[in-house]
Design a protein around this motif. Structure first.
Motif, PDB file in Angstrom:
ATOM      1  N   LEU A 120      -5.799   2.108  -5.640  1.00  0.00           N
ATOM      2  CA  LEU A 120      -5.717   2.250  -4.229  1.00  0.00           C
ATOM      3  C   LEU A 120      -5.072   4.067  -4.731  1.00  0.00           C
ATOM      4  O   LEU A 120      -5.341   4.369  -3.672  1.00  0.00           O
ATOM      5  N   LEU A 121      -5.002   4.358  -5.224  1.00  0.00           N
ATOM      6  CA  LEU A 121      -4.281   6.008  -5.125  1.00  0.00           C
ATOM      7  C   LEU A 121      -5.622   6.205  -4.829  1.00  0.00           C
ATOM      8  O   LEU A 121      -5.858   8.155  -4.241  1.00  0.00           O
ATOM      9  N   VAL A 122      -7.060   6.013  -5.179  1.00  0.00           N
ATOM     10  CA  VAL A 122      -8.312   6.515  -4.787  1.00  0.00           C
ATOM     11  C   VAL A 122      -8.667   6.917  -3.951  1.00  0.00           C
ATOM     12  O   VAL A 122      -9.420   7.759  -3.324  1.00  0.00           O
ATOM     13  N   ILE A 123      -9.028   5.505  -3.215  1.00  0.00           N
ATOM     14  CA  ILE A 123      -9.090   5.578  -2.356  1.00  0.00           C
ATOM     15  C   ILE A 123      -8.176   5.662  -0.759  1.00  0.00           C
ATOM     16  O   ILE A 123      -8.134   5.642   0.176  1.00  0.00           O
ATOM     17  N   GLN A 124      -6.974   6.511  -1.229  1.00  0.00           N
ATOM     18  CA  GLN A 124      -6.523   6.902   0.131  1.00  0.00           C
ATOM     19  C   GLN A 124      -6.578   7.366   1.060  1.00  0.00           C
ATOM     20  O   GLN A 124      -7.313   8.966   0.115  1.00  0.00           O
ATOM     21  N   LYS A 125      -7.022   7.246   2.206  1.00  0.00           N
ATOM     22  CA  LYS A 125      -7.029   9.013   2.580  1.00  0.00           C
ATOM     23  C   LYS A 125      -6.582  10.139   2.420  1.00  0.00           C
ATOM     24  O   LYS A 125      -6.035   9.910   2.143  1.00  0.00           O
ATOM     25  N   PRO A 126      -7.548  10.911   2.906  1.00  0.00           N
ATOM     26  CA  PRO A 126      -6.927  12.586   3.246  1.00  0.00           C
ATOM     27  C   PRO A 126      -5.979  12.369   4.170  1.00  0.00           C
ATOM     28  O   PRO A 126      -4.954  13.463   3.397  1.00  0.00           O
ATOM     29  N   GLU A 127      -5.713  11.634   5.468  1.00  0.00           N
ATOM     30  CA  GLU A 127      -4.858  12.267   6.334  1.00  0.00           C
ATOM     31  C   GLU A 127      -3.041  11.143   5.566  1.00  0.00           C
ATOM     32  O   GLU A 127      -2.270  11.555   5.438  1.00  0.00           O
ATOM     33  N   GLY A 128      -3.245  10.858   4.394  1.00  0.00           N
ATOM     34  CA  GLY A 128      -2.396   9.588   3.866  1.00  0.00           C
ATOM     35  C   GLY A 128      -3.089   7.779   4.244  1.00  0.00           C
ATOM     36  O   GLY A 128      -1.596   7.368   3.823  1.00  0.00           O
ATOM     37  N   GLY A 129      -3.185   7.828   5.237  1.00  0.00           N
ATOM     38  CA  GLY A 129      -3.391   6.466   5.300  1.00  0.00           C
ATOM     39  C   GLY A 129      -4.589   5.579   4.446  1.00  0.00           C
ATOM     40  O   GLY A 129      -5.370   6.539   3.572  1.00  0.00           O
ATOM     41  N   LEU A 166       4.427   7.680  -5.845  1.00  0.00           N
ATOM     42  CA  LEU A 166       5.628   7.891  -5.295  1.00  0.00           C
ATOM     43  C   LEU A 166       5.374   8.319  -3.675  1.00  0.00           C
ATOM     44  O   LEU A 166       5.581   8.370  -2.636  1.00  0.00           O
ATOM     45  N   ASN A 167       4.982   9.979  -4.328  1.00  0.00           N
ATOM     46  CA  ASN A 167       3.976  10.868  -3.272  1.00  0.00           C
ATOM     47  C   ASN A 167       2.899  10.382  -2.900  1.00  0.00           C
ATOM     48  O   ASN A 167       2.867  11.075  -1.167  1.00  0.00           O
ATOM     49  N   ALA A 168       2.027   9.333  -2.942  1.00  0.00           N
ATOM     50  CA  ALA A 168       1.287   8.607  -2.588  1.00  0.00           C
ATOM     51  C   ALA A 168       1.511   7.644  -1.092  1.00  0.00           C
ATOM     52  O   ALA A 168       1.874   7.827  -0.393  1.00  0.00           O
ATOM     53  N   ALA A 169       2.877   6.858  -1.415  1.00  0.00           N
ATOM     54  CA  ALA A 169       3.906   6.711  -0.276  1.00  0.00           C
ATOM     55  C   ALA A 169       4.307   7.114   0.832  1.00  0.00           C
ATOM     56  O   ALA A 169       4.455   7.370   1.805  1.00  0.00           O
ATOM     57  N   ILE A 170       5.071   8.400  -0.029  1.00  0.00           N
ATOM     58  CA  ILE A 170       5.486   9.788   0.904  1.00  0.00           C
ATOM     59  C   ILE A 170       4.542  10.060   2.312  1.00  0.00           C
ATOM     60  O   ILE A 170       4.634  10.290   2.864  1.00  0.00           O
ATOM     61  N   LYS A 171       3.574  10.303   1.199  1.00  0.00           N
ATOM     62  CA  LYS A 171       2.236  10.810   2.018  1.00  0.00           C
ATOM     63  C   LYS A 171       2.193   9.829   3.229  1.00  0.00           C
ATOM     64  O   LYS A 171       1.635   9.728   4.714  1.00  0.00           O
ATOM     65  N   ALA A 172       1.668   8.419   3.303  1.00  0.00           N
ATOM     66  CA  ALA A 172       0.752   7.492   3.599  1.00  0.00           C
ATOM     67  C   ALA A 172       2.592   7.643   4.984  1.00  0.00           C
ATOM     68  O   ALA A 172       1.876   7.799   6.588  1.00  0.00           O
ATOM     69  N   ALA A 173       3.775   7.966   4.406  1.00  0.00           N
ATOM     70  CA  ALA A 173       4.774   7.344   5.177  1.00  0.00           C
ATOM     71  C   ALA A 173       4.694   8.544   6.940  1.00  0.00           C
ATOM     72  O   ALA A 173       4.795   8.349   7.560  1.00  0.00           O
ATOM     73  N   ASP A 174       4.332   9.556   5.692  1.00  0.00           N
ATOM     74  CA  ASP A 174       4.560  11.232   6.256  1.00  0.00           C
ATOM     75  C   ASP A 174       2.974  10.759   7.883  1.00  0.00           C
ATOM     76  O   ASP A 174       3.400  11.691   9.021  1.00  0.00           O
ATOM     77  N   TRP A 175       2.616  10.290   7.180  1.00  0.00           N
ATOM     78  CA  TRP A 175       1.472  10.023   8.493  1.00  0.00           C
ATOM     79  C   TRP A 175       1.480   9.015   9.120  1.00  0.00           C
ATOM     80  O   TRP A 175       1.502   9.448  10.389  1.00  0.00           O
TER      81      TRP A 175
END
Length: 255
Positions: A120-129, A166-175
């Motif tokens: 899932l980390l690999v397929i995260q979109k650049p904007e975070g979602g 955690l950073n991936a989760a934060i990036k997603a929440a920011d988006w």
């Protein structure tokens, strides 16, 4: 009448294809057995049988993951077989795997959970979602699906201590925060471009990030969304409008 006949033909065609294979016949027998004895299962089950059922369910998830081209989890349709991996459901399956692995000290299940988080980390979109649909469809990021993957990322971080999760989760929440409407709902990057009350299931894992960080980074986002639900979507009887993900049943109560 024509519709009923057409549906019957489809049903019979599926049943015929199932009967042709050993796996299909086993599925039919299991379904008949379940319907005949479901009440008995509910009333006579004990802790040993509960754990047995749980272990069998985890075996099914393991089998699903083994059928994928990646480390995600897919869907099995009786008439069509296996799909490709589904990022959303893979996200919250991770939580289940980790809880089971810790309860049973099962390193194999824990490894499967880690593989799913890494994928899932690999397929995260650049904007975070994270995308909607199956992975090969490569659709745009969607709010609800992203919220469910956040659950898996947080579970992975707490279990494995890898800051990338955690950073991936934060990036997603920011988006998600960046596209929230001023009134609290989400009407961008959502199914059918329709604001839904079930996005409360998105802000919950965002609050979990706050708890993990020890700060209130997403508190206002969550409160605004929940206030919108209470003030705009709950009627005098108590149920909420816009619970459904279709355009047909949004004014009817749904459990």
């Amino acid at each position: 009448c024509d519709i009923m006949i057409g549906s019957l033909k489809v049903y019979l065609g599926c049943a015929f294809r199932l009967l042709k294979s050993l796996e299909g016949r086993k599925l039919i027998v299991a379904e008949i057995d379940k319907q005949l004895y479901l009440k008995a299962y509910r009333t006579k089950v004990d802790e040993r049988l509960k754990w047995k059922a749980l272990t069998q369910a985890l075996g099914w998830l393991d089998y699903s993951q083994s059928k994928m081209k990646d480390a995600g989890f897919g869907t099995y349709y009786l008439c069509r077989g296996w799909t490709r991996s589904y990022p959303e459901t893979s996200g919250y399956i991770i939580q289940t795997l980790i809880r089971y692995a810790n309860a049973h000290n099962n390193k194999e299940v824990l490894a499967a959970a880690r593989q799913a988080v890494e994928w899932l980390l690999v397929i995260q979109k650049p904007e975070g979602g994270w995308q909607s649909g199956y992975v090969h469809q490569n659709r745009e990021a969607v709010v609800f699906n992203t919220g469910q993957v956040i659950r898996g990322m947080l579970a992975g971080y707490k279990q494995f201590g890898d800051a990338r999760f955690l950073n991936a989760a934060i990036k997603a929440a920011d988006w998600i925060s960046s596209i929230q409407h001023a009134d609290g709902y989400f009407n961008q990057h959502v199914y059918l471009n329709k604001a839904r009350v079930y996005d409360s299931y998105v802000v919950a894992p965002m609050l979990a990030i706050d708890f993990e960080l020890g700060e209130n980074r997403y508190r206002d986002v969550a409160i605004k969304q929940l206030h919108w639900i209470i003030n705009s979507k709950q009627n005098e009887l108590g149920w909420f409008a816009d619970c459904d993900n279709t355009i047909k049943r949004n004014q009817k109560p749904i459990i």
